[in-house]
Design a protein around this motif. Structure first.
Motif, short mmCIF file in Angstrom:
data_model
loop_
_atom_site.label_atom_id
_atom_site.label_comp_id
_atom_site.label_asym_id
_atom_site.label_seq_id
_atom_site.Cartn_x
_atom_site.Cartn_y
_atom_site.Cartn_z
N LYS A 17 0.82 -1.21 0.00
CA LYS A 17 0.00 0.00 0.00
C LYS A 17 0.86 1.26 0.00
O LYS A 17 0.42 2.32 -0.46
N THR A 20 1.39 3.74 -2.87
CA THR A 20 0.39 4.75 -3.22
C THR A 20 0.52 5.96 -2.31
O THR A 20 0.83 5.85 -1.12
N LYS A 21 0.29 7.13 -2.88
CA LYS A 21 0.35 8.38 -2.11
C LYS A 21 -0.69 8.39 -0.99
O LYS A 21 -0.43 8.89 0.12
N LYS A 22 -1.87 7.86 -1.29
CA LYS A 22 -2.95 7.86 -0.31
C LYS A 22 -2.51 7.18 0.98
O LYS A 22 -2.73 7.71 2.09
N GLU A 23 -1.89 6.02 0.88
CA GLU A 23 -1.47 5.29 2.08
C GLU A 23 -0.27 5.96 2.74
O GLU A 23 -0.16 5.97 3.97
N ARG A 24 0.62 6.53 1.95
CA ARG A 24 1.77 7.23 2.54
C ARG A 24 1.29 8.41 3.39
O ARG A 24 1.78 8.64 4.49
N ASP A 83 8.73 -1.05 -8.37
CA ASP A 83 8.26 -0.67 -9.70
C ASP A 83 9.45 -0.51 -10.65
O ASP A 83 9.35 0.11 -11.70
N ASN A 145 7.21 9.90 -3.69
CA ASN A 145 7.07 9.06 -4.88
C ASN A 145 8.36 8.26 -5.07
O ASN A 145 9.46 8.78 -4.86
#
Length: 249
Positions: A17, A20-24, A83, A145
């Motif tokens: 997770k 993703t920026k949301k989880e960070r 990635d 990122n």
């Protein structure tokens, strides 16, 4: 040392997770990958929470991880956390620093830079030039990122990187008589016309549009770098390096 073999393990799901920026943002943590970045995290110490390493890699003998938790994982799990095309098989979960700027004299302000390679390179360049703090304005790519982290090469652990309102920061510095320089192609002075100083802030902007006009209107002066060849402009990260090294006394 813990050993995890299942990709369905809750810990593995949580690590994934963090891509993703949301989880960070939610967790206040981020994931770094590769030997160099993990080693920089270990050296910094306070931010690193745990190390994840592929069973085919292992920790380098020279590293002193101390009391940092280390988890051994299968190659399948390791590859699910990256990635990149050639993963190194080692990661660290780190805490996002609550950076404070005290007694800082030199600043890099970044306005809506969207390319992660550019942002990471500018953070790394500011670090190399001895800049005290980097302030990231609205519209820029996430500072955690994975491509930004790789491009910055560990500089996230070396200097304060703060997401903030650039207008407020400009006002704050000008109240302290710290000059703020924008970058522009029109209505600007050649950068060599500006004297070097012990205190300053440099603002660089979006790859296509540059620094926003409302920000440029509030600076002490705006600078440009002369182009002697046929290129229309310089890459923003390259321009940042030229200007920071010139302005830094």
């Amino acid at each position: 040392m813990k050993h995890i073999e299942s990709v369905n393990n809750p810990k593995v799901k949580q690590w994934k997770k963090l891509l993703t920026k949301k989880e960070r943002d939610k967790s206040g943590t981020f994931l770094v990958e590769g030997f160099h970045l993990v080693e920089e995290a270990i050296k910094q110490g306070e931010q690193i929470l745990e190390i994840i390493v592929s069973e085919k890699v292992g920790l380098p003998p020279r590293w002193d991880a101390g009391a940092i938790p280390v988890t051994l994982v299968t190659e399948e799990i390791s590859n699910s956390l990256t990635d990149t095309e050639a993963p190194q098989g080692i990661y660290a979960v780190c805490r996002q620093a609550n950076s404070e700027v005290q007694d800082a004299k030199t600043f890099l302000f970044i306005d809506a830079v969207q390319d992660p390679g550019n942002l990471g390179t500018m953070i790394r360049t500011a670090d190399a030039a001895g800049i005290d703090a980097v302030i990231i304005g609205r519209g820029s790519v996430d500072i955690f990122n994975s491509k930004v982290l790789r491009s910055a090469q560990g500089s996230h652990f070396h200097l304060p990187i703060i997401r903030g309102n650039l207008h407020e920061w400009i006002d704050k510095l000008q109240e302290k008589n710290i000059p703020v320089y924008g970058t522009a192609l029109e209505g600007a002075s050649a950068y060599t016309d500006i004297p070097t100083a012990e205190s300053f802030a440099l603002i660089v902007g979006n790859e296509g549009n540059g620094v926003s006009k409302d920000i440029l209107a509030s600076t002490n002066a705006n600078l440009f770098i002369p182009i002697f060849g046929k290129s229309e402009s310089l890459n923003v990260a390259v321009a940042t390096g030229i200007l920071l090294y010139y302005l830094k006394k």
